[in-house]
Scaffold this active site. Structure first.
Site, PDB file in Angstrom:
ATOM      1  N   ASP A  73      60.208 -55.994 -49.267  1.00  0.00           N
ATOM      2  CA  ASP A  73      61.607 -55.636 -49.049  1.00  0.00           C
ATOM      3  C   ASP A  73      61.982 -54.595 -50.110  1.00  0.00           C
ATOM      4  O   ASP A  73      61.177 -54.205 -50.956  1.00  0.00           O
ATOM      5  CB  ASP A  73      62.499 -56.891 -49.048  1.00  0.00           C
TER       6      ASP A  73
HETATM    7  C1  BGC Z   1      67.179 -55.975 -46.605  1.00  0.00           C
HETATM    8  C2  BGC Z   1      66.281 -55.954 -45.387  1.00  0.00           C
HETATM    9  C3  BGC Z   1      66.266 -54.573 -44.767  1.00  0.00           C
HETATM   10  C4  BGC Z   1      65.853 -53.568 -45.822  1.00  0.00           C
HETATM   11  C5  BGC Z   1      65.761 -52.157 -45.285  1.00  0.00           C
HETATM   12  C6  BGC Z   1      66.897 -54.821 -47.555  1.00  0.00           C
HETATM   13  O1  BGC Z   1      67.852 -54.727 -48.542  1.00  0.00           O
HETATM   14  O2  BGC Z   1      67.020 -57.202 -47.281  1.00  0.00           O
HETATM   15  O3  BGC Z   1      66.729 -56.911 -44.450  1.00  0.00           O
HETATM   16  O4  BGC Z   1      65.403 -54.549 -43.674  1.00  0.00           O
HETATM   17  O5  BGC Z   1      66.798 -53.598 -46.870  1.00  0.00           O
HETATM   18  O6  BGC Z   1      66.990 -51.617 -45.018  1.00  0.00           O
END
Ligand code: BGC
Length: 750
Positions: free
Chosen positions: A298
């Site tokens: 993530d």
């Molecule tokens: C979130 C994810 C998301 C990613 C990309 C992160 O901050 O936890 O759910 O897919 O960002 O945008």
């Protein structure tokens, strides 16, 4: 060099997906054999779009546009293999095409020529393509209990995402919602592992197996949704038994269904950041669940191993840890050091080249399956962008089916012989509350922007709730008292001054929350805002009946004012078609059929779930505001005569068939969701009071009586034993649909 795949872009290739696996493997091996360590480190790097745009990350210059020098550096020098996100807000399809074409043309110039894998959060439709179709957020989709519809919705979303030029979607969220405080509660399919699994599988199939397939991404693997504090990305303590019983099954089901990618939980469980947890990322995900696809970190989470979690001494140490734990691609996303340090680690022998080869193979596998080597990653022609009119119906249907009527007890002041809902008569209706006139409130986070709060990126022409109510009931009947979230006593006083039961038939009060996601949605309490409670109290004091409509993604407690509302509707975050869905339920044009996919707590610190333990029932222990599965319609259905058709005993491995009789006591046709729970009477691990065992939807015409049968496999009646392994124990089991119960004996070896 023109790039290895120039020829593929011109159409000469092995047909992907249809080719035997061995030709895919052979192709990937041949690509891999040409790559340097630097190429491979680049492939494992994902940067955000900001990094190739004019301006600075987080402060990209308007209008957003690619910066040729940055593109050259990122794609050619650093050989970055993946880009994600928008640079702050949604774009029309034309602009997406410009970005994607620009990026892929430059990618073709790097020595390997491998196209970029672009990823996006299109979590309730095309969230970042302006003008796209936006349906309910996942919690509302779960409330439909309609997996066929959800699959279709995902299929449609994939069409628009792919037509925008993007082959990879960071969806679905398979976290199981067990704590109402958690700010991503609404991004989930609710609290029941079975419902989350079924919905997750449907969504994955919708994305990956429809007419315009894109890669799904299961997130956030695993144990993200239950931090002790209720706040985003704070520590969770999840014993392995609970992990396997509640949080793992949806991921296991979706992996089995063929999900292409997985995103890692940003948090820590049991003191170990999941990005550094080899047991979770490799032993369980790879060796046990058999996941063969790509694991992406993530946002910035490898760096956070030394910046936040303090388990690594520096960035390099963090990278070594994460790669050894099992991560294939780092969502970096705003530094250019990652590929450099990763390559150094390989040159220094701290990470074996064979280890990064595994990751690169998986990344190339996703690129291959998405036909990127064939198309060069170029977006399909704009003229082929799907006709929105063909896709809207499913989103609108999903919004309608999600709306959940939780209370309908009051009576009209003007028409005392009629129930409060549907709103009949011809009297005036007051519409008020902070979510009454906001399209953003209906859509929630990840809509146009990350937090979903900027009206500038809303879909043009989509109505707010009050606008649809006006359209359905007629302008003349509706008085809007507009309020923002910060309204105070003076605003309330102004509303009640003009209100009397003689002149106003009812008040539709829109409660709830404005959009948020992630840490921006952290709260200190889940009690409903004081000003919203004051508003309900004040309107109630005038004698005007109240219909509460809750627009929001987590169940705020409101037990003080709940008795003051004659009817109460949960609308979730129903999206761009939600306004009309709410209005159609209020008017009775649609007979509501949604069912709550979670337990709505009565008090801020008493959030239990339907599968709580018997000790939690003591005294007033389990006393939710609304139970899991709650939902009324305008034609009450009575459930009787639960029978086990397969008899009072069953052998291990048997399927049990249960039948119930449904009688529609009203005059309208209604969709009834029959929810069957199982109860293990005595077990080696304290059994739950109820487990969701099966469910089925059936249309019961007005006045009709019908029987419905549901199947439960005894293989699904097991538990995670003292050794943390799944086992099914013989003994007595109960089955329950509403207040109808029966028992059977499961016989046989364990
Ligand atoms: C979130 C994810 C998301 C990613 C990309 C992160 O901050 O936890 O759910 O897919 O960002 O945008």
């Amino acid at each position: 060099m023109a790039g290895l795949f120039g020829l593929f872009a011109t159409g000469c290739t092995v047909p992907p997906n249809t080719a035997p696996v061995s030709s895919k493997d052979a192709f990937i091996d041949s690509v891999l054999s040409t790559l340097t360590i630097e190429d491979k480190a680049g492939e494992m790097t994902q940067l955000t779009l900001d990094m190739v745009c004019v301006g600075k990350p987080g402060k990209v210059e308007e209008p957003h546009r690619l910066d040729p020098d940055k593109l050259e550096h990122v794609l050619v020098d650093l050989k970055v293999g993946s880009i994600l996100n928008c640079a702050g807000h949604a774009y029309p399809p034309e602009q997406w095409h410009e970005f994607i074409s620009g990026i892929q043309s430059k990618a073709a110039e790097k020595p390997s020529g491998i196209p970029v894998l672009y990823g996006i959060d299109a979590i309730h439709g095309t969230t970042y393509t302006t003008g796209g179709v936006l349906g309910p957020q996942q919690l509302g989709l779960a409330a439909t209990w309609d997996t066929t519809l959800v699959r279709k919705f995902a299929e449609n979303a994939a069409q628009e995402v792919l037509a925008s030029g993007i082959p990879w979607n960071f969806s679905p969220v398979l976290d199981v919602a067990r704590d109402a405080r958690w700010p991503r509660f609404w991004e989930t399919f609710g609290e029941a592992p079975k419902l989350v699994s079924d919905m997750g599988v449907s969504m994955v199939k919708g994305y990956q197996e429809g007419p315009s397939p894109i890669a799904a991404c299961l997130k956030h693997y695993v144990g993200y949704s239950r931090p002790l504090s209720g706040k985003d990305r704070t520590p969770a303590w999840i014993p392995e038994r609970q992990l396997r019983e509640i949080f793992l099954p949806p991921f296991a089901a979706a992996v089995k269904a063929g999900a292409a990618t997985v995103m890692v939980n940003s948090g820590e469980t049991n003191g170990i950041p999941v990005h550094a947890d080899r047991h979770i990322l490799t032993d369980i995900l790879r060796d046990e669940l058999g996941f063969k696809g790509l694991v992406v970190s993530d946002w910035e989470d490898i760096r956070y191993l030394f910046k936040r979690h303090m388990v690594a001494t520096d960035y390099k140490d963090a990278i070594e840890m994460a790669i050894h734990a099992g991560i294939d691609m780092s969502m970096v996303p705003t530094d250019t050091l990652f590929p450099v340090l990763l390559a150094e680690l390989v040159h220094e022998g701290r990470i074996a080249e064979s280890r990064i080869d595994e990751s690169v193979r998986r990344i190339l596998g996703v690129k291959y399956d998405r036909s990127l080597f064939e198309t060069g990653g170029m977006p399909p022609a704009l003229v082929d962008y799907p006709d929105k009119v063909r896709l809207e119906g499913t989103a609108a249907r999903a919004a309608l089916e999600s709306i959940t009527l939780l209370k309908n007890e009051g009576q009209h002041a003007i028409y005392p012989d009629q129930p409060i809902l549907p709103i009949g008569g011809s009297g005036r209706i007051l519409v008020t509350g902070p979510t009454a006139n906001s399209l953003n409130a209906l859509n929630g986070g990840w809509t146009g922007t990350w937090q979903g709060r900027n009206p500038k990126y809303n879909t043009p022409g989509r109505p707010t709730a009050v606008e649809s109510i006006r359209a359905v009931f007629g302008e003349d009947r509706i008085a809007l008292a507009e309020l923002d979230m910060e309204f105070g006593q003076a605003d309330i006083d102004a509303i009640v001054r003009s209100l009397s039961p003689r002149t106003t038939q009812c008040a539709v009060v829109f409660l709830g929350e404005m959009p948020y996601t992630e840490f921006m949605g952290n709260v200190e309490t889940i009690e409903l805002f004081q000003n919203q409670q004051d508003l309900v109290r004040a309107i109630h004091a005038t004698g005007v009946p109240i219909i509460g409509v809750y627009v929001g993604g987590r169940p705020r407690t409101h037990h003080h004012i709940e008795p003051l509302m004659d009817a109460f509707i949960m609308a979730y975050l129903p999206g761009d078609y939600g306004a009309r869905a709410i209005a159609d339920v209020l008017s009775g044009d649609f007979n509501p059929s949604g069912r709550l996919p979670f337990t709505w707590p009565r008090h801020p610190s008493s959030h239990l779930t339907h599968d709580c333990k018997h000790t939690e029932l003591n005294g007033d222990g389990f006393n939710p505001q609304y139970t899991f599965g709650s939902g009324l319609s305008y034609s009450p259905v009575q459930t009787t005569e639960l029978k086990i058709l397969t008899g009072e005993t069953a052998n291990m491995g048997d399927t049990i068939t249960v039948e119930v009789t449904l009688e529609n006591k009203g005059i309208r046709s209604t969709t009834e969701t029959v929810i069957l729970y199982s109860q293990d009477r005595v077990a080696s691990i304290t059994p739950s009071v109820d487990e969701l065992a099966a469910y089925k939807q059936v249309v019961v015409p007005g006045g009709a009586t019908t029987t419905v049968s549901l199947d439960v496999s005894t293989r699904e009646l097991g538990l995670i034993g003292r050794d943390n392994a799944y086992r099914i124990e013989p003994g007595t089991f109960g089955l329950r649909v509403k207040d109808q119960t029966a028992e059977f004996e499961l016989i046989g070896p364990q």
